[in-house]
Design a protein around this motif. Structure first.
Motif, PDB file in Angstrom:
ATOM      1  N   CYS A 319      -2.128  34.923  46.187  1.00  0.00           N
ATOM      2  CA  CYS A 319      -0.755  34.585  46.393  1.00  0.00           C
ATOM      3  C   CYS A 319      -0.541  33.676  44.890  1.00  0.00           C
ATOM      4  CB  CYS A 319      -0.557  33.888  47.485  1.00  0.00           C
ATOM      5  SG  CYS A 319       1.218  33.157  47.571  1.00  0.00           S
ATOM      6  N   CYS A 322       4.831  32.095  44.097  1.00  0.00           N
ATOM      7  CA  CYS A 322       6.214  32.168  43.627  1.00  0.00           C
ATOM      8  C   CYS A 322       7.136  32.222  44.761  1.00  0.00           C
ATOM      9  CB  CYS A 322       6.330  33.374  42.593  1.00  0.00           C
ATOM     10  SG  CYS A 322       5.210  34.984  43.228  1.00  0.00           S
ATOM     11  N   CYS A 326       9.742  35.393  47.699  1.00  0.00           N
ATOM     12  CA  CYS A 326       9.616  36.069  48.941  1.00  0.00           C
ATOM     13  C   CYS A 326      10.376  35.158  50.082  1.00  0.00           C
ATOM     14  CB  CYS A 326       8.236  36.133  49.371  1.00  0.00           C
ATOM     15  SG  CYS A 326       7.039  34.708  49.444  1.00  0.00           S
TER      16      CYS A 326
HETATM   17  S1  SF4 Z   1       6.031  36.534  46.617  1.00  0.00           S
HETATM   18 FE1  SF4 Z   1       5.333  35.328  47.762  1.00  0.00          FE
HETATM   19  S2  SF4 Z   1       3.518  36.105  48.952  1.00  0.00           S
HETATM   20 FE2  SF4 Z   1       3.994  37.080  46.980  1.00  0.00          FE
HETATM   21  S3  SF4 Z   1       2.727  35.890  45.424  1.00  0.00           S
HETATM   22 FE3  SF4 Z   1       4.570  35.013  45.523  1.00  0.00          FE
HETATM   23  S4  SF4 Z   1       4.651  33.285  46.819  1.00  0.00           S
HETATM   24 FE4  SF4 Z   1       2.719  34.818  47.220  1.00  0.00          FE
END
Ligand code: SF4
Length: 400
Positions: A319, A322, A326
């Motif tokens: 992870c 970021c 999400c």
């Molecule tokens: S989008 Fe969410 S789950 Fe995917 S790497 Fe970024 S923080 Fe982690």
């Protein structure tokens, strides 16, 4: 590095011969000898503070009261940047450091002591700061962090005044923040604030080569902000038993490093990073990391390529923090990045009790819906292509 040290590593490789993950643990032996023979861990300037810090920092997330020998050995090897937090080990981390300073008060002035507050309110931070001073039996903290911010909006004018007042009172020397989430978006504007002395951020061979991260780190370095990298291993974070791990282990044992040492070296190759904070709860790990810091041999182009290939092949297990990507499309209050981190503590660091205690501190309503939400949209946006739904369900059952 001394010739005797080179000899012991060559002998080690000759003796072990074959390569494999099972043999990797044994590599602590020759590296430990290297650390003892080579003297002290080098230092680098910490931004424009005027302080030189050891390039390896002792992370304090372990049972320090009962492992005082680790601090003693750290001092001997020049690992004089110590990192803790009000919350680590339920306060025992700071108490352990206080126990050490009570016994060796003469060591205090040589230590760059960092602690952090998770209060996120001015009143709470003041309380935490005084508690940290009391627990660690010291009159001042070298660097005080607002812990784990997710947006630069946390570092507002009131926070600036709080830091200035604490400095004026002689309680802290420097002020800044740590961040595991949206690091680039926190670092870039921080460079323009003019009053941030230091930042600790998740940074490793997976994250350091993106344009966004390069720009953010450049800006902070130019602004004279001292930078400490954490989460530098960046591997096997939430999905473990990855066959790619085996390939990587083999690659670096042949080069004379463990893969953990290679990951540290990849970060140290950037001179803009003053120090790496590493959790080192055992003498074997401290000696391996100290040896890597003292050993001037760099990574080869093939080593770098191996790390890059591994990063790509295993990205679905990592992870990148970021969370703005999400969490904004999930219909319930689930802090995905934080839960991923707790899975990492339990699975990758083997610190299951800590992972569970952090998980249990999440609001009841969050834990209640975590395994029921639809994460399809979040998974579609995730740059790492992580199976977010599956991992949230596993966290709900594993860490509850
Ligand atoms: S989008 Fe969410 S789950 Fe995917 S790497 Fe970024 S923080 Fe982690």
């Amino acid at each position: 590095m001394s010739s005797a040290c080179e000899y012991s590593r060559r002998e080690f490789l000759k003796t072990t011969g074959a390569v494999g993950l099972g043999l990797l643990a044994a590599s602590a032996a020759p590296q430990s000898l290297c650390a003892q023979e080579s003297g002290r861990v080098p230092t680098r300037p910490f931004g424009k503070t005027g302080v030189n810090v050891s390039i390896l920092s002792m992370g304090g997330m372990f049972d320090i009261p009962n492992n005082q020998i680790m601090l003693r050995q750290a001092v001997k090897w020049g690992v004089t940047y110590w990192d803790t937090a009000n919350s680590y080990e339920g306060g025992n981390s700071e108490l352990g450091i206080g126990k050490y300073f009570a016994k060796y008060p003469e060591d205090r002035k040589g230590i760059f002591l960092v602690t952090k507050s998770t209060a996120w309110t001015l009143k709470g931070m003041t309380e935490h700061l005084h508690l940290s001073l009391e627990r660690m039996r010291t009159d001042y903290i070298d660097l005080f962090f607002v812990h784990s911010i997710r947006s630069i909006s946390s570092m507002d004018k009131d926070m600036q005044k709080w830091g200035e007042k604490a400095k004026a009172e002689g309680l802290i020397r420097f002020f800044g923040f740590s961040t595991h989430s949206n690091m680039e978006e926190c670092l870039l504007p921080a460079a323009g604030l003019g009053w941030i002395d230091g930042i600790m951020m998740a940074y490793n061979y997976r994250l350091m080569h993106t344009d966004q991260m390069r720009r953010a780190v450049d800006a902070c370095a130019k602004a004279g902000i001292g930078l400490t990298a954490m989460k530098t291993q960046g591997g096997g974070q939430v999905l473990t038993n990855d066959p790619e791990e085996l390939k990587l282990a083999g690659r670096f044992v042949q080069s004379g490093f463990t893969e953990g040492q290679a990951r540290l070296k990849a970060v140290w190759e950037n001179p803009q990073i003053a120090s790496i904070c590493s959790q080192m709860p055992s003498m074997a790990l401290l000696s391996q990391n100290a040896a890597a810091a003292m050993n001037k041999a760099g990574l080869s182009a093939l080593d770098r390529e191996a790390l890059s290939r591994y990063a790509q092949a295993s990205s679905a297990g990592y992870c990148a923090g970021c969370t703005r990507i999400c969490e904004s499309v999930i219909t319930g209050p689930v802090p995905v990045g934080r839960v991923m981190r707790y899975l990492m503590y339990g699975r990758s660091y083997g610190n299951r009790d800590f992972a569970r205690s952090r998980f249990r501190a999440l609001p009841v309503e969050t834990r209640a819906v975590m395994d029921r939400l639809d994460y399809t949209a979040a998974e579609a946006r995730c740059p790492q292509k992580m199976p977010i739904g599956r991992l949230m369900r596993e966290a709900a059952s594993e860490l509850a």
